[in-house]
Scaffold this motif. Structure first.
Motif, PDB file in Angstrom:
ATOM      1  N   ASP A  72       0.852  -1.192   0.000  1.00 34.28           N
ATOM      2  CA  ASP A  72       0.000   0.000   0.000  1.00 34.28           C
ATOM      3  C   ASP A  72       0.885   1.239   0.000  1.00 34.28           C
ATOM      4  O   ASP A  72       1.814   1.348   0.810  1.00 34.28           O
ATOM      5  N   VAL A  73       0.595   2.158  -0.919  1.00 33.00           N
ATOM      6  CA  VAL A  73       1.345   3.420  -1.025  1.00 33.00           C
ATOM      7  C   VAL A  73       0.333   4.561  -1.023  1.00 33.00           C
ATOM      8  O   VAL A  73      -0.661   4.514  -1.750  1.00 33.00           O
ATOM      9  N   THR A  74       0.581   5.580  -0.208  1.00 34.08           N
ATOM     10  CA  THR A  74      -0.313   6.736  -0.123  1.00 34.08           C
ATOM     11  C   THR A  74       0.347   7.926  -0.806  1.00 34.08           C
ATOM     12  O   THR A  74       1.509   8.240  -0.539  1.00 34.08           O
ATOM     13  N   ALA A  75      -0.412   8.587  -1.682  1.00 32.98           N
ATOM     14  CA  ALA A  75       0.054   9.817  -2.331  1.00 32.98           C
ATOM     15  C   ALA A  75      -0.450  10.993  -1.501  1.00 32.98           C
ATOM     16  O   ALA A  75      -1.642  11.102  -1.223  1.00 32.98           O
ATOM     17  N   VAL A  76       0.487  11.861  -1.086  1.00 35.09           N
ATOM     18  CA  VAL A  76       0.125  13.025  -0.270  1.00 35.09           C
ATOM     19  C   VAL A  76       0.684  14.296  -0.904  1.00 35.09           C
ATOM     20  O   VAL A  76       1.696  14.257  -1.614  1.00 35.09           O
ATOM     21  N   ASP A  77       0.029  15.433  -0.627  1.00 34.59           N
ATOM     22  CA  ASP A  77       0.519  16.721  -1.119  1.00 34.59           C
ATOM     23  C   ASP A  77       1.515  17.296  -0.113  1.00 34.59           C
ATOM     24  O   ASP A  77       1.867  16.644   0.878  1.00 34.59           O
ATOM     25  N   ALA A  78       1.952  18.515  -0.333  1.00 28.59           N
ATOM     26  CA  ALA A  78       2.976  19.140   0.508  1.00 28.59           C
ATOM     27  C   ALA A  78       2.497  19.341   1.947  1.00 28.59           C
ATOM     28  O   ALA A  78       3.311  19.408   2.868  1.00 28.59           O
ATOM     29  N   ASP A  79       1.176  19.424   2.159  1.00 34.53           N
ATOM     30  CA  ASP A  79       0.634  19.602   3.506  1.00 34.53           C
ATOM     31  C   ASP A  79       0.326  18.282   4.188  1.00 34.53           C
ATOM     32  O   ASP A  79      -0.175  18.253   5.309  1.00 34.53           O
ATOM     33  N   GLY A  80       0.573  17.145   3.510  1.00 33.31           N
ATOM     34  CA  GLY A  80       0.311  15.837   4.078  1.00 33.31           C
ATOM     35  C   GLY A  80      -1.095  15.329   3.841  1.00 33.31           C
ATOM     36  O   GLY A  80      -1.485  14.297   4.390  1.00 33.31           O
ATOM     37  N   ASN A  81      -1.886  16.016   3.020  1.00 35.98           N
ATOM     38  CA  ASN A  81      -3.246  15.582   2.706  1.00 35.98           C
ATOM     39  C   ASN A  81      -3.220  14.523   1.607  1.00 35.98           C
ATOM     40  O   ASN A  81      -2.472  14.654   0.639  1.00 35.98           O
ATOM     41  N   PRO A  82      -4.048  13.475   1.719  1.00 37.19           N
ATOM     42  CA  PRO A  82      -4.075  12.442   0.680  1.00 37.19           C
ATOM     43  C   PRO A  82      -4.611  13.001  -0.639  1.00 37.19           C
ATOM     44  O   PRO A  82      -5.472  13.878  -0.643  1.00 37.19           O
ATOM     45  N   VAL A  83      -4.078  12.481  -1.752  1.00 33.41           N
ATOM     46  CA  VAL A  83      -4.467  12.938  -3.085  1.00 33.41           C
ATOM     47  C   VAL A  83      -5.109  11.778  -3.834  1.00 33.41           C
ATOM     48  O   VAL A  83      -4.466  10.745  -4.053  1.00 33.41           O
ATOM     49  N   ALA A  84      -6.368  11.941  -4.216  1.00 36.54           N
ATOM     50  CA  ALA A  84      -7.096  10.907  -4.960  1.00 36.54           C
ATOM     51  C   ALA A  84      -6.827  11.063  -6.454  1.00 36.54           C
ATOM     52  O   ALA A  84      -6.624  12.171  -6.949  1.00 36.54           O
ATOM     53  N   GLY A  85      -6.820   9.954  -7.170  1.00 34.14           N
ATOM     54  CA  GLY A  85      -6.666   9.983  -8.624  1.00 34.14           C
ATOM     55  C   GLY A  85      -5.240  10.048  -9.119  1.00 34.14           C
ATOM     56  O   GLY A  85      -5.001  10.164 -10.321  1.00 34.14           O
ATOM     57  N   ALA A  86      -4.263   9.950  -8.233  1.00 34.74           N
ATOM     58  CA  ALA A  86      -2.854   9.944  -8.646  1.00 34.74           C
ATOM     59  C   ALA A  86      -2.451   8.515  -9.016  1.00 34.74           C
ATOM     60  O   ALA A  86      -2.991   7.545  -8.485  1.00 34.74           O
ATOM     61  N   THR A  87      -1.511   8.385  -9.931  1.00 35.68           N
ATOM     62  CA  THR A  87      -1.012   7.066 -10.330  1.00 35.68           C
ATOM     63  C   THR A  87       0.324   6.816  -9.655  1.00 35.68           C
ATOM     64  O   THR A  87       1.262   7.602  -9.813  1.00 35.68           O
ATOM     65  N   VAL A  88       0.400   5.743  -8.893  1.00 35.85           N
ATOM     66  CA  VAL A  88       1.632   5.364  -8.196  1.00 35.85           C
ATOM     67  C   VAL A  88       2.343   4.311  -9.035  1.00 35.85           C
ATOM     68  O   VAL A  88       1.720   3.356  -9.511  1.00 35.85           O
ATOM     69  N   VAL A  89       3.645   4.496  -9.231  1.00 31.70           N
ATOM     70  CA  VAL A  89       4.445   3.591 -10.058  1.00 31.70           C
ATOM     71  C   VAL A  89       5.582   3.018  -9.208  1.00 31.70           C
ATOM     72  O   VAL A  89       6.291   3.762  -8.535  1.00 31.70           O
ATOM     73  N   VAL A  90       5.730   1.697  -9.248  1.00 30.86           N
ATOM     74  CA  VAL A  90       6.852   1.026  -8.586  1.00 30.86           C
ATOM     75  C   VAL A  90       7.662   0.345  -9.675  1.00 30.86           C
ATOM     76  O   VAL A  90       7.128  -0.404 -10.496  1.00 30.86           O
ATOM     77  N   LYS A  91       8.986   0.616  -9.664  1.00 30.81           N
ATOM     78  CA  LYS A  91       9.861  -0.043 -10.634  1.00 30.81           C
ATOM     79  C   LYS A  91      11.128  -0.512  -9.942  1.00 30.81           C
ATOM     80  O   LYS A  91      11.416  -0.120  -8.806  1.00 30.81           O
ATOM     81  N   ALA A  92      11.874  -1.348 -10.632  1.00 24.77           N
ATOM     82  CA  ALA A  92      13.083  -1.933 -10.057  1.00 24.77           C
ATOM     83  C   ALA A  92      14.133  -0.857  -9.799  1.00 24.77           C
ATOM     84  O   ALA A  92      14.343   0.037 -10.606  1.00 24.77           O
ATOM     85  N   GLY A  93      14.754  -0.975  -8.646  1.00 22.35           N
ATOM     86  CA  GLY A  93      15.930  -0.167  -8.330  1.00 22.35           C
ATOM     87  C   GLY A  93      17.123  -1.112  -8.378  1.00 22.35           C
ATOM     88  O   GLY A  93      17.486  -1.619  -9.438  1.00 22.35           O
ATOM     89  N   THR A  94      17.678  -1.418  -7.206  1.00 26.99           N
ATOM     90  CA  THR A  94      18.764  -2.402  -7.157  1.00 26.99           C
ATOM     91  C   THR A  94      18.220  -3.807  -6.916  1.00 26.99           C
ATOM     92  O   THR A  94      18.959  -4.779  -6.990  1.00 26.99           O
ATOM     93  N   ALA A  95      16.921  -3.915  -6.606  1.00 27.72           N
ATOM     94  CA  ALA A  95      16.255  -5.223  -6.530  1.00 27.72           C
ATOM     95  C   ALA A  95      15.575  -5.474  -7.875  1.00 27.72           C
ATOM     96  O   ALA A  95      15.190  -4.533  -8.575  1.00 27.72           O
ATOM     97  N   ASP A  96      15.434  -6.738  -8.244  1.00 26.70           N
ATOM     98  CA  ASP A  96      14.788  -7.088  -9.506  1.00 26.70           C
ATOM     99  C   ASP A  96      13.273  -7.067  -9.341  1.00 26.70           C
ATOM    100  O   ASP A  96      12.735  -7.468  -8.312  1.00 26.70           O
ATOM    101  N   LEU A  97      12.603  -6.620 -10.394  1.00 19.53           N
ATOM    102  CA  LEU A  97      11.149  -6.593 -10.417  1.00 19.53           C
ATOM    103  C   LEU A  97      10.733  -6.911 -11.842  1.00 19.53           C
ATOM    104  O   LEU A  97      11.257  -6.334 -12.792  1.00 19.53           O
ATOM    105  N   ASP A  98       9.833  -7.843 -11.993  1.00 20.98           N
ATOM    106  CA  ASP A  98       9.391  -8.246 -13.322  1.00 20.98           C
ATOM    107  C   ASP A  98       8.426  -7.189 -13.861  1.00 20.98           C
ATOM    108  O   ASP A  98       7.230  -7.224 -13.583  1.00 20.98           O
ATOM    109  N   GLY A  99       8.928  -6.218 -14.600  1.00 24.19           N
ATOM    110  CA  GLY A  99       8.102  -5.145 -15.158  1.00 24.19           C
ATOM    111  C   GLY A  99       7.941  -3.985 -14.198  1.00 24.19           C
ATOM    112  O   GLY A  99       8.709  -3.806 -13.260  1.00 24.19           O
ATOM    113  N   VAL A 100       6.864  -3.242 -14.427  1.00 24.39           N
ATOM    114  CA  VAL A 100       6.544  -2.070 -13.621  1.00 24.39           C
ATOM    115  C   VAL A 100       5.146  -2.257 -13.068  1.00 24.39           C
ATOM    116  O   VAL A 100       4.234  -2.686 -13.777  1.00 24.39           O
ATOM    117  N   ALA A 101       4.953  -1.949 -11.794  1.00 24.82           N
ATOM    118  CA  ALA A 101       3.629  -2.056 -11.171  1.00 24.82           C
ATOM    119  C   ALA A 101       3.030  -0.662 -11.037  1.00 24.82           C
ATOM    120  O   ALA A 101       3.709   0.275 -10.601  1.00 24.82           O
TER     121      ALA A 101
END
Length: 154
Positions: A72-101
């Motif tokens: 679970d990842v929460t998108a927040v603005d500069a004031d710490g308020n949650p932002v609806a409708g944002a797209t969260v992207v997770v991709k491989a860094g130094t760990a392997d990940l099959d594609g992008v989530a």
């Protein structure tokens, strides 16, 4: 013969009245200019469309183990308020990940992503990178680096 130009120059040279009003006119022009500038600056600073709020991605856990799981990842603005409708992207860094989530945040600003991070044979830990794409039509941006998720072997 009468030289009218010479007479005008002499009269002008002896006339000291023209200099009396000049400093007063300069002061008035300066005061009016400062007043107009302050009104213009207050109008510009009152416009809200010129500011952009920074988005940040905050994972529910900063460290995970290798293997298939939901994060679970929460998108927040500069004031710490949650932002609806944002797209969260997770991709491989130094760990392997099959594609992008990817996942879109709900009304509470949280998105659930299914990932399967893996580490190499001699790798004790690695990272997954997070980024947030702001919802369209709103004044958000994701310019700064977000928190990384640490993948640690058990």
């Amino acid at each position: 013969m009468f030289d009218s130009n010479r007479l005008r120059l002499d009269q002008f040279a002896r006339d000291d009245r023209a200099i009396e009003g000049l400093p007063v006119r300069l002061v008035i022009a300066f005061v009016v200019g400062v007043a107009v500038l302050s009104v213009m600056l207050s109008m510009v600073s009152g416009v809200d469309t010129l500011s952009v709020s920074e988005l940040d991605a905050i994972p529910d856990s900063d460290a995970v183990t290798p293997g298939d799981q939901a994060i679970d990842v929460t998108a927040v603005d500069a004031d710490g308020n949650p932002v609806a409708g944002a797209t969260v992207v997770v991709k491989a860094g130094t760990a392997d990940l099959d594609g992008v989530a990817t996942a879109t945040t709900g009304d509470d600003g949280t998105a659930t992503l299914d990932v399967d991070p893996q580490l190499g044979p001699n790798q004790a830990d690695g990272t997954l990178e997070l980024s947030v794409k702001p919802p369209s039509g709103l004044d958000y941006a994701d310019r700064r680096e977000n928190t990384e998720i640490l993948v640690v072997r058990e």
